[in-house]
Design a protein around this motif. Sequence first.
Motif, mmCIF file in Angstrom:
data_model
loop_
_atom_site.group_PDB
_atom_site.id
_atom_site.type_symbol
_atom_site.label_atom_id
_atom_site.label_comp_id
_atom_site.label_asym_id
_atom_site.label_seq_id
_atom_site.Cartn_x
_atom_site.Cartn_y
_atom_site.Cartn_z
ATOM 1 N N THR A 28 0.849 -1.183 0.000
ATOM 2 C CA THR A 28 0.000 0.000 0.000
ATOM 3 C C THR A 28 0.884 1.232 0.000
ATOM 4 O OG1 THR A 28 -1.825 1.130 1.118
ATOM 5 C CG2 THR A 28 -0.161 0.084 2.512
ATOM 6 N N PHE A 29 0.368 2.331 -0.570
ATOM 7 C CA PHE A 29 1.127 3.564 -0.712
ATOM 8 C C PHE A 29 0.458 4.677 0.070
ATOM 9 C CE2 PHE A 29 2.182 1.232 -4.601
ATOM 10 C CZ PHE A 29 3.559 1.353 -4.617
ATOM 11 N N ALA A 30 1.272 5.644 0.481
ATOM 12 C CA ALA A 30 0.780 6.868 1.109
ATOM 13 C C ALA A 30 1.786 7.973 0.870
ATOM 14 C CB ALA A 30 0.551 6.667 2.603
ATOM 15 N N THR A 31 1.277 9.180 0.630
ATOM 16 C CA THR A 31 2.152 10.329 0.420
ATOM 17 C C THR A 31 2.438 11.001 1.749
ATOM 18 O OG1 THR A 31 0.212 11.713 -0.025
ATOM 19 C CG2 THR A 31 1.339 10.736 -1.907
ATOM 20 N N GLY A 32 3.668 11.491 1.874
ATOM 21 C CA GLY A 32 4.079 12.179 3.080
ATOM 22 C C GLY A 32 4.534 13.584 2.782
ATOM 23 N N SER A 33 5.151 14.208 3.755
ATOM 24 C CA SER A 33 5.650 15.565 3.575
ATOM 25 C C SER A 33 6.888 15.545 2.691
ATOM 26 C CB SER A 33 5.976 16.181 4.935
ATOM 27 O OG SER A 33 6.947 15.386 5.610
ATOM 28 N N ASP A 34 7.277 16.730 2.204
ATOM 29 C CA ASP A 34 8.469 16.886 1.357
ATOM 30 C C ASP A 34 8.394 16.047 0.092
ATOM 31 O OD1 ASP A 34 9.475 18.592 3.284
ATOM 32 O OD2 ASP A 34 10.498 16.969 4.342
ATOM 33 N N ASN A 35 7.157 15.851 -0.418
ATOM 34 C CA ASN A 35 6.974 15.154 -1.694
ATOM 35 C C ASN A 35 7.572 13.751 -1.668
ATOM 36 O OD1 ASN A 35 5.935 15.043 -4.280
ATOM 37 N ND2 ASN A 35 7.841 15.718 -5.229
ATOM 38 N N GLN A 36 7.311 13.030 -0.608
ATOM 39 C CA GLN A 36 7.817 11.675 -0.456
ATOM 40 C C GLN A 36 6.672 10.684 -0.499
ATOM 41 O OE1 GLN A 36 10.051 11.666 3.168
ATOM 42 N NE2 GLN A 36 11.911 12.458 2.211
ATOM 43 N N LEU A 37 6.991 9.485 -0.907
ATOM 44 C CA LEU A 37 6.018 8.410 -1.005
ATOM 45 C C LEU A 37 6.465 7.261 -0.112
ATOM 46 C CD1 LEU A 37 3.442 7.434 -2.601
ATOM 47 C CD2 LEU A 37 5.018 6.244 -4.106
ATOM 48 N N PHE A 38 5.556 6.804 0.751
ATOM 49 C CA PHE A 38 5.827 5.661 1.604
ATOM 50 C C PHE A 38 5.139 4.432 1.029
ATOM 51 C CE2 PHE A 38 6.441 9.194 4.518
ATOM 52 C CZ PHE A 38 7.595 8.820 5.182
#
Length: 731
Positions: A348-358
């Motif tokens: 599964t994916f999620a976007t974080g701060s500073d244009n990062q993808l987890f």
Amino acid sequence: MAVCDASSSSTKVVAYSIIMHFVIRKIMIITLQPLHLCGHRKEVTALSLSHTDSPPLLCSAAEDYIIVWDLNAAQQYERQGQQIRGRTVSQLLGRPEYVCFSSDDAHVAVCTGKKQLMTLEGHDGIVLCAAYCPHFTSTLVSASEDRTFKIWDLSNQSLIYQSTIISSSPFISIAMNPMQPTFAVGTSDGILRIFDLSDGSNFCCLHSADVAKVLSRADKELDAPIITTQAPVKICSRPVLHPPPTEPTDPSSSESEAGYAIISLGYIQGRSTTVQTPTLPCPTFLNHDSSVVQEVLGEAPVIAVATSGALVLLDAFTMEFVSLASLQSPIEDQSGTQHTVDLAGNATFATGSDNQLFCIVSNLLCDQFNILRISAAENGSKNSIDELSVLSCAPLLEESPLRSQFNTKPKATPIKPFSAAKPAVMGGLSKKGKILDGQPVTFRSKVKSSGYTQAPRSIASHEFPMESSAPSLQKATLDISSKSTAVHSVEFSPDGQRLACAAADYSAQVFKMPLNGKGLAFVCHNGSVSSAKWSHCSQMMITSSEDKTARLWHVANFTEPLLTFRGVNNSREEKTNLLFSKAVRSAQFYYIDQFIILSVGKSFHLYKYHLDPNKSDIKSQTPLAYDLFATSAASDGIRLWDLRSNRCVRRYEGHLNRAHSCGFSFSPCGRFIATGSEDRSAYIFDIRSSGHLHKLTGHSDTVSDVAFHPLHAELVTATLNGKLRLFADHL
């Protein structure tokens, strides 16, 4: 497994199920004691976290209950030693395959083998995934094992759109684009498709990509395998029908092989395609802004594709490869410890701060999961180029053929129409026909002023309606011949007074505008004419043909060509002239009529002539527009390239082009691209988006070429059966 997708949250939360209860952990503090939530009597098969953290919610789905948990309240109850309770929203729906929150966290969609929540039924198979549209809060997209997807309007509890069976394998993953109204779906055979959700788009497919082919190309570009043999090489001479016996392999020693099924998808705001270039010494009339080009060169979203063996990042506009992370290769964490996933069971994916993808990836072979952090900015830095631009910011090189116009030239001598010249060099003729080096070939004894002493006249910005809509209304229809004759090329003269057509009956035709009568037809070659292009001054025309020649014409006399190109050196002496071995596919003027370019086979030839151009008529476009050019190929659509970053920034698909050469054209305002198609239609695209604006139907054969009028919002189309159609923005 689920991960919180709140960009504003300082800490991210991951949830994963263990039989009949599940565990909550913080990503940044992964070593803390997990939060156990118990409430199900059967196995938890689906999880989803809310989009916001005020408060953070978690939905767990099993065959017995659908429960929504308040995580802040659950942590408080645990500290106080009280029993953690959730809110049961439904029960006994069957085995849930997928669950998700709406964009405002007000609703929950649950996909089961029986039916959907809110009594939205219609799929013939198990619904495997669904997603709410972040741009239209009442829109839900669901995908099923029946190899179709459906688009629902929850406010009216009605079906908006139902796709046909477009895949040989079921859809197993779905993701919504948070930047634009589009969504991506992935299949179990590794095919990624992107569809349009905007109004009036008919939910058409914008792009498609085969993950297996993308990974194959990435392996060749990033790390080409090197075959080494440490054991003696065995060469067998047995025929193929009788191969040597193979030794039995030990099943326990076989390695797991990853497939290409797309198990998860995610979007991230990608890198900017614009490149900082130095201030260019360009004329003042070119220094106006263009929001159209700025949008094309703006930030391109990146779509993350998770398969069982790799994570792939693709440009969402062009489906070009951006980055690759193999899950079967060692991955090093912050402490330097290496980990391998081998085979991913879920992701599964999620976007974080500073244009990062987890990305949270679970291991299919053991009870563990890995947390990967991906930054799109790092992946795009390798393609940046600092000082590449079409508008020159440095002097020409000494060996550049463009410097030939600055050389000192003796007074030119008038020549006869059949004179020859030398490619890519200055060459003139004496009275006896001998080639003299350093002298230009001219067709007039007097050369007009270049016009640079006064401000250039800007055609595009003052005469063409820059804010007009795309021409989509048919205005006129015309047959170029009484017999069915294929038209290979059409082009308006720069002054908008004439239209040139290249036909398959060995002839070219010139029509005067407006297009309401027969044109002037003249046989110009001994083979099919492939192209007919105008000079910048609108007084010359050059044609190319399958007879391996190109010919130059003047508008005042189409009975005899001014010049015929038959060979590489184009000399009248056959011993020194190497004739063209293949057909001349294209011929055009270049650099404000200073050069002529011929395309022959896999090569092109550059010829230098002086054709007395009227340099005062210079089209005005933004400097950024000169950094863009487009190419087309059979079965690959149209690609728009940025010369500064040397990469594709847009891809236009949807038209059919598999066998014939279907031409395309830019509008003078720079906002539209028109192209022909083999489905008897022409398509008009907005240069800023990938979906087509208009589909111009009514043609009776393949649309072989299109051309925009330089002064009016009009478009002419040509078909292989010899018909021309004129379209305008209004009647």
